[in-house]
Design an enzyme around this catalytic site. Structure first.
Site, PDB file in Angstrom:
ATOM      1  N   PRO A 189       1.097  -1.736  -0.040  1.00 52.47           N
ATOM      2  CA  PRO A 189      -0.158   0.078  -0.046  1.00 52.47           C
ATOM      3  C   PRO A 189       0.779   1.932  -0.304  1.00 52.47           C
ATOM      4  O   PRO A 189       0.457   2.242  -0.769  1.00 52.47           O
ATOM      5  CB  PRO A 189      -0.769   0.118   1.452  1.00 52.47           C
ATOM      6  CG  PRO A 189      -0.999  -1.500   1.671  1.00 52.47           C
ATOM      7  CD  PRO A 189       0.170  -2.194   0.993  1.00 52.47           C
ATOM      8  N   THR A 212       2.470   1.955  -3.347  1.00 49.63           N
ATOM      9  CA  THR A 212       1.489   1.783  -4.337  1.00 49.63           C
ATOM     10  C   THR A 212       0.747   3.850  -4.131  1.00 49.63           C
ATOM     11  O   THR A 212       0.760   4.177  -5.248  1.00 49.63           O
ATOM     12  CB  THR A 212      -0.577   1.409  -4.287  1.00 49.63           C
ATOM     13  OG1 THR A 212       0.405  -0.001  -4.308  1.00 49.63           O
ATOM     14  CG2 THR A 212      -0.778   1.305  -5.215  1.00 49.63           C
ATOM     15  N   TYR A 213       1.032   4.273  -2.913  1.00 52.91           N
ATOM     16  CA  TYR A 213       0.166   5.730  -2.659  1.00 52.91           C
ATOM     17  C   TYR A 213       1.857   6.172  -3.311  1.00 52.91           C
ATOM     18  O   TYR A 213       1.257   7.363  -4.172  1.00 52.91           O
ATOM     19  CB  TYR A 213       0.120   5.774  -1.073  1.00 52.91           C
ATOM     20  CG  TYR A 213       0.573   7.685  -1.132  1.00 52.91           C
ATOM     21  CD1 TYR A 213      -0.812   7.753  -0.872  1.00 52.91           C
ATOM     22  CD2 TYR A 213       0.893   8.003  -0.434  1.00 52.91           C
ATOM     23  CE1 TYR A 213      -1.618   9.103  -0.358  1.00 52.91           C
ATOM     24  CE2 TYR A 213       0.771   8.789   0.295  1.00 52.91           C
ATOM     25  CZ  TYR A 213      -0.158   9.491  -0.268  1.00 52.91           C
ATOM     26  OH  TYR A 213      -0.365  10.797   0.735  1.00 52.91           O
ATOM     27  N   CYS A 214       2.532   5.455  -3.016  1.00 53.80           N
ATOM     28  CA  CYS A 214       4.142   6.712  -3.391  1.00 53.80           C
ATOM     29  C   CYS A 214       4.203   7.055  -4.656  1.00 53.80           C
ATOM     30  O   CYS A 214       3.944   8.222  -5.277  1.00 53.80           O
ATOM     31  CB  CYS A 214       5.482   6.235  -3.297  1.00 53.80           C
ATOM     32  SG  CYS A 214       5.664   6.219  -1.285  1.00 53.80           S
ATOM     33  N   SER A 258       1.675   7.106  -6.716  1.00 52.43           N
ATOM     34  CA  SER A 258      -0.022   7.824  -7.301  1.00 52.43           C
ATOM     35  C   SER A 258       0.286   9.172  -7.187  1.00 52.43           C
ATOM     36  O   SER A 258       0.022  10.250  -7.875  1.00 52.43           O
ATOM     37  CB  SER A 258      -0.838   7.455  -6.760  1.00 52.43           C
ATOM     38  OG  SER A 258      -1.370   7.894  -5.817  1.00 52.43           O
TER      39      SER A 258
END
Length: 284
Positions: free
Chosen positions: A164, A167-169, A171
């Site tokens: 997670p 994934t955030y980084c 985006s």
């Protein structure tokens, strides 16, 4: 300035937390300046609660809600059609790309982080660009995060959805590239674009996680994070400051331009992401 202008703030697909988001604080400040504020959010009950609070705190009645689910591209298209029919002005678009890293998927089968934080805002902005150009000078402010620096994009797996945080980084890095490319494709047309890192703020993003994690993060945020009122200042600055207008495509921290890592300034990657994103939203 008391000039009336239209501000559209597009929140994340899942929730809007009143009093505890950077964008709600920005909306209060801009409504108080005379903006017609439109809060776009999926949850009508929470959005109306936010609208009531913004009205009270800004002493402005010119605040309303329109339904938008950034995790569903059909909803994005429907929202834009409705908005363009109803509203003749769009002066400031704030993309609050703040979906945390969750192992979930959008209605169009994109990873939730990439789909909401990048593709939802990509399609929304593109569909509204003609109106932004008509109302020039206008601005697009996209919220990102300094965590962009911990990952690079992999065009073979833009939907990466395993860890997670990573994934955030990714985006957030996509937000940086997107903001730069908006500046490029609208150059000379009166639209300016800014990527904003509001800082580590005491917001409600932990609502997507377990009770234990939320309790732990509440302590950490209380000790080390800044209030949303503080984080909102850079968003407000990029929305209205004449000084910010000199840095089209820039990345802002603490109300001033900040340096990006070299890989995050790669114009070829930004252009490729834009082209790939066009194809993905068209195929969805």
């Amino acid at each position: 300035s008391n000039q009336i202008f239209t501000l559209l703030t597009a929140l994340t697909a899942l929730t809007v937390q009143t009093s505890v988001t950077v964008v709600s604080e920005s909306a209060v400040a801009l409504a108080a300046r005379g903006a017609c504020v439109i809060v776009a959010c999926r949850d009508p009950d929470k959005a109306e609660e936010a609208v009531r609070e913004i009205k009270v705190r800004s002493r402005s009645l010119n605040v309303l809600h329109m339904e938008l689910d950034l995790a569903n591209l059909r909803s994005v298209r429907g929202f834009c059609k409705n908005f363009l029919q109803r509203e003749k002005r769009l002066d400031i678009l704030i993309n609050n790309a703040a979906m945390p890293g969750v192992l979930d998927w959008t209605d169009d089968s994109f990873s939730m982080c990439f789909g909401v934080n990048h593709l939802g805002h990509f399609l929304l902005t593109n569909l509204l660009l003609p109106r932004l150009k008509e109302c020039a000078p206008s601005r697009v402010v996209t919220l990102t995060c300094s965590t962009y620096k911990y990952q690079k994009l992999n065009f073979q797996d833009l939907n990466y959805n395993l860890l997670p945080f990573f994934t955030y980084c990714r985006s957030k890095l996509a937000n940086v590239y997107f903001s730069q490319e908006v500046a490029r494709v609208t150059e000379g047309k009166g639209v300016t674009s800014y990527a904003v890192h509001p800082g580590l703020v005491q917001s409600g993003w932990t609502c997507h996680y377990s009770v234990l994690f939320r309790m732990l993060m509440q302590v950490i945020m209380w000790m080390f994070f800044v209030p949303c009122e503080v984080g909102a200042q850079t968003v407000i600055y990029c929305a209205v400051s004449q000084e910010a207008a000199k840095h089209n495509g820039g990345y802002f921290v603490d109300c001033r331009p900040a340096a990006l890592r070299p890989f995050a300034r790669d114009a070829a990657v930004a252009k490729k992401l834009w082209e790939v994103s066009e194809r993905l939203v068209k195929e969805a």
